[in-house]
Each structure stands twice: as structure tokens, then as C-alpha cells.
Design an enzyme around this catalytic site. Structure first.
Site, PDB file in Angstrom:
ATOM      1  N   SER A   1       0.794  -1.235   0.000  1.00  0.00           N
ATOM      2  CA  SER A   1       0.000   0.000   0.000  1.00  0.00           C
ATOM      3  C   SER A   1       0.823   1.279   0.000  1.00  0.00           C
ATOM      4  CB  SER A   1      -0.957   0.007   1.198  1.00  0.00           C
ATOM      5  OG  SER A   1      -2.073  -0.813   0.947  1.00  0.00           O
TER       6      SER A   1
ATOM      7  N   LYS B   1      -0.004   3.661  -2.685  1.00  0.00           N
ATOM      8  CA  LYS B   1      -1.034   4.699  -2.577  1.00  0.00           C
ATOM      9  C   LYS B   1      -0.435   6.095  -2.428  1.00  0.00           C
ATOM     10  CE  LYS B   1      -4.707   1.774  -0.638  1.00  0.00           C
ATOM     11  NZ  LYS B   1      -4.034   0.474  -0.413  1.00  0.00           N
TER      12      LYS B   1
ATOM     13  N   SER C   1      -6.057   3.186   4.547  1.00  0.00           N
ATOM     14  CA  SER C   1      -5.500   2.474   3.392  1.00  0.00           C
ATOM     15  C   SER C   1      -6.579   1.741   2.606  1.00  0.00           C
ATOM     16  CB  SER C   1      -4.417   1.484   3.856  1.00  0.00           C
ATOM     17  OG  SER C   1      -3.566   1.138   2.788  1.00  0.00           O
TER      18      SER C   1
ATOM     19  N   LYS D   1       3.120   6.503   5.058  1.00  0.00           N
ATOM     20  CA  LYS D   1       2.261   5.413   4.575  1.00  0.00           C
ATOM     21  C   LYS D   1       2.836   4.046   4.900  1.00  0.00           C
ATOM     22  CE  LYS D   1      -1.510   4.173   2.638  1.00  0.00           C
ATOM     23  NZ  LYS D   1      -1.513   3.040   3.592  1.00  0.00           N
TER      24      LYS D   1
END
Length: 463
Positions: free
Chosen positions: A98, A101, A158, A286
């Protein structure tokens, strides 16, 4: 003896006559001679100047091996200089999960910044978003939510479905948005990054009807993730508005809020569950996890006005990615600092002046137009800096020249012992005074003087 005296007398007569003749010729052609002579002043020197070095202290940086990192890869950078402070297999392309992202976040934030969409704009959820698995907020096809609500769900929880909904809004389709992601990665200088979707899910976990017909997976090196994070904190400094949210209730009817996967947020120092991981100054960015990627985290923290960006990939647990990040960030904040190594309006020793054509003075003083900042090992008192200057084409340096005019540039370089790369910064060389134009009378006699100097040197070489 008499013969020698006669010969010397003849030489004197010849030299005198020759000088007289040439002086007469000069008086009739002084102005043309001046014009020709000023095209290439004898004092002009262009191109690269021999480096000038300032002596300094050498501070030893501890080896990265002393940290005992148990990761597939890691990197630590300072974003304003781009300096790499720690590197462990940092250029190896790996599944980023993720952390993918972050690119979606960057492009969506850019679309808002450029007026293409707005934070309060309503988004109608399409089929592709509704079919996403993994981390999600269970969006149904036809649901309506604002860009900001979906962005928070993406940054905090997320959420894969929220991510795809935003990608389809900006790109028209997720496939078109992914093309934007790959194009942006190239523009940013990310060398290994390749995206197959907007979420970081493995290709087989994408909805079958929206799965790209390619035999590739999303990959990104730790260095590429750090570069991407650098662009986020630089181009969108308000990123913390989203990344520091500890929890967020997406719908009033939801039983519980989504919890930020980033346990290291400084605000978590008062959270019973996460206070052991809370890190001073940490405000993003993140996390990521898939079976193939392991546990990953791109973190950023500010301490004493210095921001650092760390990336760890392939940790064996959620907690481990944070304890390893602490090691990496501590290494940076303990051993390095940002220092101004060159003050604005500094004189370059090898190029204190530049020549000027048709000026009252033949040269004008120059200084740098800006200061230079490098990241250096803590305790460095006078870092060893190399300066390489380049002066503009001399034919362009014609009076009058205003004070502060750009007349060249100088590149400063610095590499500390133990650092993997040198830092460089280029600033302009500008005039520190006005170069006034000389009157025609002064130019005439300057040309005569230069001509006579060349003349006598030529005569001297004849005999």
C-alpha cells in the site's frame, strides 16, 4: 669597434623611424583599432576554473552495519538536499504494497491544487471500486462521498475501494490513472517503479474484469519510495492534514472508526495501544503490507527544524517495521545536521572579478546571489567545499552592466567521509557593483595604450 658603433646607430635610426611611422598610422586608425581590440580583452577567461577547496574537520559517521537492520531494504534521505544518509539494498525493486497509494495521493492532491477537482466534490462510486478486497470501507456501487472523505479513507485506513474511486475520478478509469502514475514516476526520476494498479494489491487480487492483461506486478525500490515521499512533502506540505489523523469515522452509522495504521505518529504518545511506538516529530506517511511485500513503511519526521524521510521494506511483522524505522531515523537525527556552508553574497576566491568590455573599469567584482546549505555530520566545523565557476561568454559582458546582473555561475560540491554520494548546489554569480560605460575619449586612449604595448612587444621581438 667603429663598425659596431655604426651598426648600432643604424639600428637606432631604423627603430625610431619604424616607431614614428607606426604611431602616425595609429593616429589615423585609432578608433577602428579600439573597436577591434575590445572584442577580446586580454584579461578575459571563460569556462571552468580550477577548483578552490576550503579545509575542514573530518567527522566519522558510524557504519550502517552497527544498526543490525533486519530488512530487505532501507533508505534514509534529507528531502531539501536529496542527500542519502543511509542505504541498504535501496535500489532493489520490491513489492511496495500500500505504499503504492502515495503516488495516488500525490496525483489526486495535484489535481486539487491545479483546480481539476475540489475537496468537497461528490464522487459516485463505480463497479471497480466496489469490488476491491483487502483494506476497505465497503463502498457500494452508486454510493456518493466527497473527494476529501475518500482521501482520508485512503490515507488513514489504506482503503482500496476509496483509492480506486479517486483514481477513476481523476483518470476516467483506473487503467488510465495507472498510466498517469507511471508517467509521473518517470518525471520524478524514480528508476525502478512500475505500477499495475492504484492500490498496491497483487495483480491476482484485482477484480477479474478490471485486471490488466500483463505479466507484471507493481514494484518500487526503497529509494523510489523515498523520492516519491520527497515530492509529497515538498509539493504538498499540507499532507499532514490527512496523515496525522489518528482515527476517522467514515459514516455516522459505522460502529467504529478506522484507525491509522501508522503507530509511530507522535500524537500516539498518549495512546495506550501505540505509545511504545510513538516517535517525536513523526507526522506521516504510509504503511504497506501484502504476503509478497512483507511489512513496509515510509515514515517522515521533523526534529529541530530538520525533516528526514525513511523507508523500510520487508519487515517480518507490523511492529518490526516501526522498531526498524526508529533505528533508521535515530541514526539520521543523531549523526547529521543541516548547515549553511556558503553565505549569500560570498566571493569566489578564483573568480573575484570578471572582465568588462567598454567599461570605466576593465573588470567588476562578483559575488554569489544565494547561500548554499548542505547536510553534514554533526560536529563538522568547516566542511571541505569545492567550488567550480563558469563565466558567461565575454562578448556579452559589455558596459553598462547593472548591479546584481548574472554574469556566471558557481557549483559547490561536498562529500563527507562515509557518505555514499557528493552533494552539489549551483548558484549564480552576480555583479556586486554597477559597471559603468566609459566615455569615447577614455576608450580611445585605452586602445592607443594597448596598441602601443603590443607594438613595442612586436618590435622588441624583431631584433
Amino acid at each position: 669597434m667603429k663598425y659596431k658603433q655604426q651598426f648600432n646607430s643604424k639600428q637606432f635610426v631604423i627603430k625610431t623611424a619604424t616607431v614614428g611611422l607606426l604611431i602616425n598610422m595609429l593616429m589615423f586608425s585609432a578608433i577602428p583599432a579600439m573597436a577591434e581590440g575590445e572584442k577580446t580583452p586580454a584579461t578575459t577567461e571563460t569556462g571552468t576554473v580550477a577548483p578552490a577547496t576550503a579545509k575542514g574537520t573530518a567527522v566519522k559517521i558510524p557504519s550502517v552495519d552497527t544498526l543490525g537492520l533486519e530488512l530487505k531494504s532501507a533508505v534514509l534521505i534529507e528531502p531539501t538536499t536529496g542527500q542519502v544518509l543511509l542505504s541498504l539494498n535501496a535500489d532493489e525493486p520490491l513489492p511496495p504494497a500500500s505504499m503504492t497509494k502515495m503516488m495516488t495521493e500525490y496525483i489526486v492532491a495535484d489535481a486539487v491544487k491545479n483546480g481539476k477537482i475540489t475537496w468537497d466534490q461528490k464522487v459516485i462510486v463505480q463497479k471497480n471500486a466496489s469490488l476491491q478486497i483487502g483494506s476497505r470501507i465497503f463502498l457500494a456501487e452508486g454510493d456518493e462521498h466527497t473527494v476529501e472523505e475518500l482521501y482520508i479513507a485512503m490515507a488513514v485506513g489504506s482503503a482500496n475501494d476509496a483509492t480506486v474511486a479517486l483514481a477513476e475520478l481523476v483518470g476516467g478509469s483506473e487503467e488510465a490513472f495507472v498510466a498517469m502514475m507511471n508517467d509521473t514516476a518517470q518525471k520524478m526520476g524514480m528508476k525502478t517503479a512500475y505500477f499495475v494498479n492504484s492500490t498496491g494489491l497483487s495483480r491476482e487480487d484485482m477484480p477479474a474484469e478490471f485486471r490488466p492483461d500483463i505479466d507484471k506486478e507493481t514494484v518500487m525500490s526503497a529509494m523510489d519510495a523515498a523520492i516519491l515521499a520527497k515530492y509529497i512533502v515538498t509539493d504538498h506540505p499540507d499532507f499532514t492534514k490527512f496523515t496525522t489523523i489518528q482515527s476517522y469515522k467514515f459514516r455516522p452509522r459505522d460502529k467504529a472508526p478506522m484507525i491509522n495504521y501508522n503507530w509511530m505518529l507522535e500524537a500516539n504518545k498518549n495512546n495506550v495501544n501505540f505509545k511504545a511506538y510513538a516517535y517525536p516529530g513523526l507526522d506521516g506517511l504510509k504503511t504497506g503490507h501484502t504476503a509478497s511485500a512483507g511489512n513496509c513503511f515510509t515514515g517522515t519526521a521533523v526534529r529541530d527544524g530538520v525533516r528526514l524521510i525513511s523507508v523500510v521494506m520487508g519487515a517480518d511483522s507490523e511492529a518490526h517495521r516501526f522498531t526498524e524505522t526508529k533505528k533508521v531515523l535515530d541514526y539520521g537525527f543523531t549523526n547529521f545536521e543541516i548547515k549553511q556552508v556558503i553565505a549569500p553574497k560570498s566571493v569566489v576566491e578564483s573568480n573575484q572579478t570578471v572582465p568588462v568590455l567598454k567599461g570605466k573599469n576593465k573588470e567588476v567584482s562578483v559575488v554569489t546571489d544565494a547561500g548554499v546549505t548542505f547536510i553534514v555530520p554533526k560536529g563538522t566545523t568547516s566542511p571541505q567545499i569545492t567550488a567550480t565557476a563558469q563565466i558567461n561568454d565575454p562578448a556579452t559582458l559589455v558596459a553598462p552592466i547593472a548591479k546584481g546582473s548574472k554574469v556566471g555561475k558557481v557549483t559547490y560540491s561536498y562529500k563527507a567521509e562515509g557518505m555514499s554520494q557528493a552533494q552539489q548546489k549551483t548558484v549564480n554569480l552576480v555583479t556586486s557593483d554597477e559597471a559603468e560605460k566609459a566615455g569615447w575619449f577614455k576608450l580611445l586612449f585605452r586602445a592607443i595604450g594597448e596598441f602601443l604595448g603590443d607594438l613595442f612587444n612586436g618590435i622588441k621581438n624583431l631584433f
